[in-house]
Design a protein around this motif. Structure first.
Motif, PDB file in Angstrom:
ATOM      1  N   GLU A  92       0.826  -1.205   0.000  1.00 12.69           N
ATOM      2  CA  GLU A  92       0.000   0.000   0.000  1.00 12.69           C
ATOM      3  C   GLU A  92       0.863   1.259   0.000  1.00 12.69           C
ATOM      4  OE1 GLU A  92      -2.385  -0.594   3.454  1.00 12.69           O
ATOM      5  OE2 GLU A  92      -3.928  -1.743   2.379  1.00 12.69           O
ATOM      6  N   ARG A  93       1.925   1.245   0.792  1.00 12.84           N
ATOM      7  CA  ARG A  93       2.805   2.421   0.862  1.00 12.84           C
ATOM      8  C   ARG A  93       3.529   2.645  -0.462  1.00 12.84           C
ATOM      9  NH1 ARG A  93       7.315   2.155   5.361  1.00 12.84           N
ATOM     10  NH2 ARG A  93       7.933   0.419   3.996  1.00 12.84           N
ATOM     11  N   PHE A  94       3.992   1.552  -1.064  1.00 13.98           N
ATOM     12  CA  PHE A  94       4.678   1.669  -2.356  1.00 13.98           C
ATOM     13  C   PHE A  94       3.768   2.319  -3.392  1.00 13.98           C
ATOM     14  CE2 PHE A  94       5.471  -0.026  -6.596  1.00 13.98           C
ATOM     15  CZ  PHE A  94       6.830   0.234  -6.760  1.00 13.98           C
ATOM     16  N   CYS A  95       2.540   1.850  -3.488  1.00 13.26           N
ATOM     17  CA  CYS A  95       1.605   2.397  -4.472  1.00 13.26           C
ATOM     18  C   CYS A  95       1.244   3.841  -4.152  1.00 13.26           C
ATOM     19  CB  CYS A  95       0.353   1.526  -4.549  1.00 13.26           C
ATOM     20  SG  CYS A  95       0.642  -0.121  -5.246  1.00 13.26           S
ATOM     21  N   ALA A  96       1.043   4.141  -2.882  1.00 15.14           N
ATOM     22  CA  ALA A  96       0.647   5.494  -2.492  1.00 15.14           C
ATOM     23  C   ALA A  96       1.753   6.505  -2.796  1.00 15.14           C
ATOM     24  CB  ALA A  96       0.292   5.531  -1.013  1.00 15.14           C
ATOM     25  N   THR A  97       2.998   6.167  -2.486  1.00 14.52           N
ATOM     26  CA  THR A  97       4.094   7.110  -2.690  1.00 14.52           C
ATOM     27  C   THR A  97       4.399   7.327  -4.165  1.00 14.52           C
ATOM     28  OG1 THR A  97       5.712   5.312  -2.428  1.00 14.52           O
ATOM     29  CG2 THR A  97       5.174   6.613  -0.474  1.00 14.52           C
ATOM     30  N   ARG A  98       3.990   6.397  -5.008  1.00 14.52           N
ATOM     31  CA  ARG A  98       4.234   6.519  -6.446  1.00 14.52           C
ATOM     32  C   ARG A  98       2.966   6.862  -7.220  1.00 14.52           C
ATOM     33  NH1 ARG A  98       7.513   3.731  -3.760  1.00 14.52           N
ATOM     34  NH2 ARG A  98       9.733   3.559  -4.289  1.00 14.52           N
ATOM     35  N   GLN A  99       1.926   7.204  -6.474  1.00 10.06           N
ATOM     36  CA  GLN A  99       0.649   7.627  -7.060  1.00 10.06           C
ATOM     37  C   GLN A  99       0.092   6.580  -8.025  1.00 10.06           C
ATOM     38  OE1 GLN A  99       1.732  11.585  -8.574  1.00 10.06           O
ATOM     39  NE2 GLN A  99       0.761  12.478  -6.777  1.00 10.06           N
ATOM     40  N   VAL A 100       0.201   5.326  -7.621  1.00  8.10           N
ATOM     41  CA  VAL A 100      -0.381   4.223  -8.378  1.00  8.10           C
ATOM     42  C   VAL A 100      -1.699   3.845  -7.709  1.00  8.10           C
ATOM     43  CG1 VAL A 100      -0.120   1.809  -9.056  1.00  8.10           C
ATOM     44  CG2 VAL A 100       1.858   3.344  -9.112  1.00  8.10           C
ATOM     45  N   PRO A 101      -2.833   3.975  -8.387  1.00 10.41           N
ATOM     46  CA  PRO A 101      -4.110   3.581  -7.779  1.00 10.41           C
ATOM     47  C   PRO A 101      -4.055   2.120  -7.325  1.00 10.41           C
ATOM     48  CG  PRO A 101      -4.486   4.800  -9.806  1.00 10.41           C
ATOM     49  CD  PRO A 101      -3.018   4.519  -9.756  1.00 10.41           C
ATOM     50  N   TYR A 102      -4.547   1.878  -6.113  1.00 11.62           N
ATOM     51  CA  TYR A 102      -4.463   0.549  -5.496  1.00 11.62           C
ATOM     52  C   TYR A 102      -5.784   0.218  -4.822  1.00 11.62           C
ATOM     53  CZ  TYR A 102      -3.255  -2.916  -1.882  1.00 11.62           C
ATOM     54  OH  TYR A 102      -3.244  -4.027  -1.053  1.00 11.62           O
ATOM     55  N   VAL A 103      -6.270  -0.999  -5.065  1.00  9.98           N
ATOM     56  CA  VAL A 103      -7.471  -1.483  -4.395  1.00  9.98           C
ATOM     57  C   VAL A 103      -7.192  -2.894  -3.895  1.00  9.98           C
ATOM     58  CG1 VAL A 103      -9.890  -2.154  -4.663  1.00  9.98           C
ATOM     59  CG2 VAL A 103      -9.059  -0.081  -5.758  1.00  9.98           C
ATOM     60  N   ARG A 104      -7.459  -3.146  -2.620  1.00  9.87           N
ATOM     61  CA  ARG A 104      -7.325  -4.496  -2.088  1.00  9.87           C
ATOM     62  C   ARG A 104      -8.632  -5.243  -2.335  1.00  9.87           C
ATOM     63  NH1 ARG A 104      -6.134  -5.360   4.138  1.00  9.87           N
ATOM     64  NH2 ARG A 104      -5.034  -3.419   3.711  1.00  9.87           N
ATOM     65  N   ALA A 105      -8.537  -6.381  -2.991  1.00 10.24           N
ATOM     66  CA  ALA A 105      -9.713  -7.156  -3.398  1.00 10.24           C
ATOM     67  C   ALA A 105      -9.796  -8.425  -2.567  1.00 10.24           C
ATOM     68  CB  ALA A 105      -9.643  -7.485  -4.882  1.00 10.24           C
ATOM     69  N   ASP A 106     -10.579  -8.365  -1.493  1.00  6.35           N
ATOM     70  CA  ASP A 106     -10.780  -9.526  -0.631  1.00  6.35           C
ATOM     71  C   ASP A 106     -11.794 -10.455  -1.289  1.00  6.35           C
ATOM     72  OD1 ASP A 106     -11.628 -11.315   1.405  1.00  6.35           O
ATOM     73  OD2 ASP A 106     -11.118  -9.868   2.951  1.00  6.35           O
ATOM     74  N   VAL A 107     -11.440 -11.731  -1.409  1.00  4.84           N
ATOM     75  CA  VAL A 107     -12.306 -12.673  -2.127  1.00  4.84           C
ATOM     76  C   VAL A 107     -13.652 -12.859  -1.449  1.00  4.84           C
ATOM     77  CG1 VAL A 107     -10.348 -13.899  -3.128  1.00  4.84           C
ATOM     78  CG2 VAL A 107     -11.298 -14.676  -0.941  1.00  4.84           C
ATOM     79  N   THR A 108     -13.791 -12.440  -0.214  1.00  6.27           N
ATOM     80  CA  THR A 108     -15.074 -12.582   0.484  1.00  6.27           C
ATOM     81  C   THR A 108     -16.026 -11.427   0.184  1.00  6.27           C
ATOM     82  OG1 THR A 108     -14.255 -11.453   2.476  1.00  6.27           O
ATOM     83  CG2 THR A 108     -13.963 -13.851   2.364  1.00  6.27           C
ATOM     84  N   VAL A 109     -15.541 -10.384  -0.482  1.00  6.36           N
ATOM     85  CA  VAL A 109     -16.370  -9.222  -0.807  1.00  6.36           C
ATOM     86  C   VAL A 109     -17.074  -9.476  -2.140  1.00  6.36           C
ATOM     87  CG1 VAL A 109     -16.337  -6.760  -1.371  1.00  6.36           C
ATOM     88  CG2 VAL A 109     -14.845  -7.653   0.437  1.00  6.36           C
ATOM     89  N   PRO A 110     -18.385  -9.266  -2.238  1.00  3.16           N
ATOM     90  CA  PRO A 110     -19.079  -9.444  -3.518  1.00  3.16           C
ATOM     91  C   PRO A 110     -18.396  -8.640  -4.614  1.00  3.16           C
ATOM     92  CG  PRO A 110     -20.668  -9.123  -1.751  1.00  3.16           C
ATOM     93  CD  PRO A 110     -19.317  -8.866  -1.157  1.00  3.16           C
ATOM     94  N   PHE A 111     -18.254  -9.241  -5.796  1.00  2.00           N
ATOM     95  CA  PHE A 111     -17.455  -8.609  -6.842  1.00  2.00           C
ATOM     96  C   PHE A 111     -18.012  -7.249  -7.247  1.00  2.00           C
ATOM     97  CE2 PHE A 111     -20.677  -9.946  -9.777  1.00  2.00           C
ATOM     98  CZ  PHE A 111     -20.559  -9.080 -10.856  1.00  2.00           C
ATOM     99  N   ASP A 112     -19.357  -7.094  -7.267  1.00  2.00           N
ATOM    100  CA  ASP A 112     -19.918  -5.818  -7.695  1.00  2.00           C
ATOM    101  C   ASP A 112     -19.610  -4.715  -6.683  1.00  2.00           C
ATOM    102  OD1 ASP A 112     -21.524  -7.364  -6.033  1.00  2.00           O
ATOM    103  OD2 ASP A 112     -23.396  -6.475  -6.724  1.00  2.00           O
ATOM    104  N   GLU A 113     -19.554  -5.073  -5.392  1.00  2.00           N
ATOM    105  CA  GLU A 113     -19.164  -4.091  -4.376  1.00  2.00           C
ATOM    106  C   GLU A 113     -17.709  -3.673  -4.577  1.00  2.00           C
ATOM    107  OE1 GLU A 113     -18.484  -4.003   0.457  1.00  2.00           O
ATOM    108  OE2 GLU A 113     -20.168  -5.180  -0.355  1.00  2.00           O
ATOM    109  N   LEU A 114     -16.881  -4.624  -4.921  1.00  2.00           N
ATOM    110  CA  LEU A 114     -15.474  -4.319  -5.170  1.00  2.00           C
ATOM    111  C   LEU A 114     -15.320  -3.379  -6.365  1.00  2.00           C
ATOM    112  CD1 LEU A 114     -12.638  -5.134  -6.817  1.00  2.00           C
ATOM    113  CD2 LEU A 114     -12.575  -4.751  -4.353  1.00  2.00           C
TER     114      LEU A 114
END
Length: 317
Positions: free
Chosen positions: A283-305
C-alpha cells in the motif's frame, strides 16, 4: 526461508489443486445473474463519471474533433472547410481552425495466473476472473479498446484488442480458458508485455503479488514504460490466518519446495505480523508513487469491489 520471504514466494499452506473457469460446484462464473450486474455497473460508471470522461480522455493532438484548440496560417492544400471566415473578414488573414482530437483509451488487463492464484481451492483466480470481466465490460461499454493477458513468469495467453460491449462474450471465453500454472515473476512477464504492446494506456494488474523477486519490479516496469498502472491486489484472509498447528510439512505451491516446520501460537502470531507488514509495504509503495491501489478480498461481492474501484478513481479516464 524467513517469514517475509515466504510471503514473497507465495504462502505455502494448502492444496496443490487448481481450478478453472467454474466455481467449486461447477457453476459458471459468468451466469445470467453476473451479466445483469454488469449492466448495472456500466450504468453506474456512466453516471458517476459523466462530464469527466471527455475531458480526461482528451489528448494534445489536433485534428478533426469538435472542441476548438487554436489557429494556424493557411497552407496551400488545406481543407477550405476549416478556414475561419470571421477572422478573414476582420483581419484579412486566412487562418485555419484546429480542433482537439479525442483518442479512445486502451485498457490492458494483466491477470496473474501463476500457481499461487489457485491456492486454497482457486478462490483467488475465480475472483480475479470476475473482476477482470466486470471492469472489461465497463471499458467496452464506454467504447475503450480492451486487451487481456495472463501471466506467471512470462506472458502465457493474450486476447487481442477489442471494443464494443457485445465483445464481452469473447472476454468470457478467454477468461474461462485460464488455468493457473507456473511461478510468479511479474518483472520478466511485464517486460515482455510492454515489448509486445507499443500503444500505451491503462494497465490493470490483477494479482496476489506473491513474487519472490519483489512485487515492485512488475509495477515499475509499467511505470517506466509510460503505462498507467492500476493495482487490484487479490487477497484471501485464510492465508493471513492459516489453520495449522504442530509438526507440518510446508510446501511452496509454485515451486514444490518443501520444509518441515513446527507451528506454534507464537509462530502464527509472528506470521500474521509479517503478513500485515507486507500488505502495508504494498500500500505504501503504491501510495508514494501515485499508483491507484485497491485491495480485493475474495469474500467481498465482486460488484461491491467494482464500486470501490470507481470510488478510488484512476480506472475511468
Amino acid at each position: 526461508m524467513g517469514l517475509l520471504e515466504s510471503l514473497r514466494q507465495s504462502l505455502p499452506f494448502g492444496s496443490r489443486r487448481s481450478e478453472g473457469g467454474r466455481s467449486a460446484g461447477g457453476e459458471d462464473l459468468f451466469d445470467d445473474d453476473f451479466q445483469r450486474k454488469l449492466d448495472y455497473l456500466a450504468i453506474v460508471s456512466r453516471r458517476v463519471f459523466a462530464g469527466r470522461m471527455r475531458a480526461e480522455r482528451r489528448t494534445k493532438k489536433t485534428g478533426s474533433g469538435v472542441e476548438f484548440a487554436d489557429h494556424r496560417e493557411y497552407q496551400p492544400g488545406d481543407d477550405f472547410r476549416y478556414l475561419d471566415w470571421n477572422v478573414y473578414q476582420r483581419f484579412d488573414r486566412l487562418l485555419l481552425r484546429l480542433f482537439e482530437e479525442e483518442e479512445d483509451l486502451a485498457i490492458y488487463f494483466i491477470v496473474d495466473a501463476s500457481g499461487s492464484m489457485a491456492f486454497g481451492g482457486g478462490d483467488k483466480l475465480r475472483y480475479a476472473k470476475r473482476i477482470c470481466a466486470a471492469l472489461a465490460y465497463v471499458g467496452l461499454a464506454n467504447l475503450d479498446r480492451v486487451c487481456i493477458v495472463s501471466t506467471s513468469d512470462r506472458v502465457m495467453m493474450r486476447m487481442a484488442e477489442t471494443r464494443g460491449k457485445a465483445r464481452i462474450f469473447k472476454v468470457f471465453r478467454f477468461l474461462r480458458e485460464l488455468t493457473p500454472a507456473g511461478a510468479t515473476d511479474l518483472g520478466d512477464a511485464l517486460k515482455t508485455f510492454v515489448a509486445q504492446h507499443k500503444r500505451r494506456g491503462l494497465a490493470v494488474l490483477i494479482s496476489d503479488l506473491y513474487d519472490p523477486q519483489g512485487f515492485e519490479r512488475g509495477i515499475n516496469v509499467l511505470r517506466y514504460n509510460k503505462f498507467d498502472p492500476f493495482v487490484v491486489h487479490v487477497v484471501d484472509k485464510a492465508e493471513e490466518q492459516p489453520k495449522l498447528f504442530g509438526d507440518v510439512l510446508l510446501y511452496d505451491c509454485e515451486t514444490g519446495d518443501e520444509r518441515e516446520v513446527t507451528v506454534t501460537p507464537k509462530v502464527l502470531a509472528r506470521f500474521r505480523e509479517e503478513y500485515g507488514k507486507y500488505i502495508h509495504d504494498i500500500e505504501r509503495f503504491c501510495a508514494t508513487r501515485q499508483v491507484p491501489y485497491v485491495r480485493a478480498d475474495v469474500t467481498v461481492p465482486f460488484d461491491e469491489l467494482i464500486l470501490r474501484v470507481f470510488r478510488r478513481g484512476g480506472f475511468l479516464r
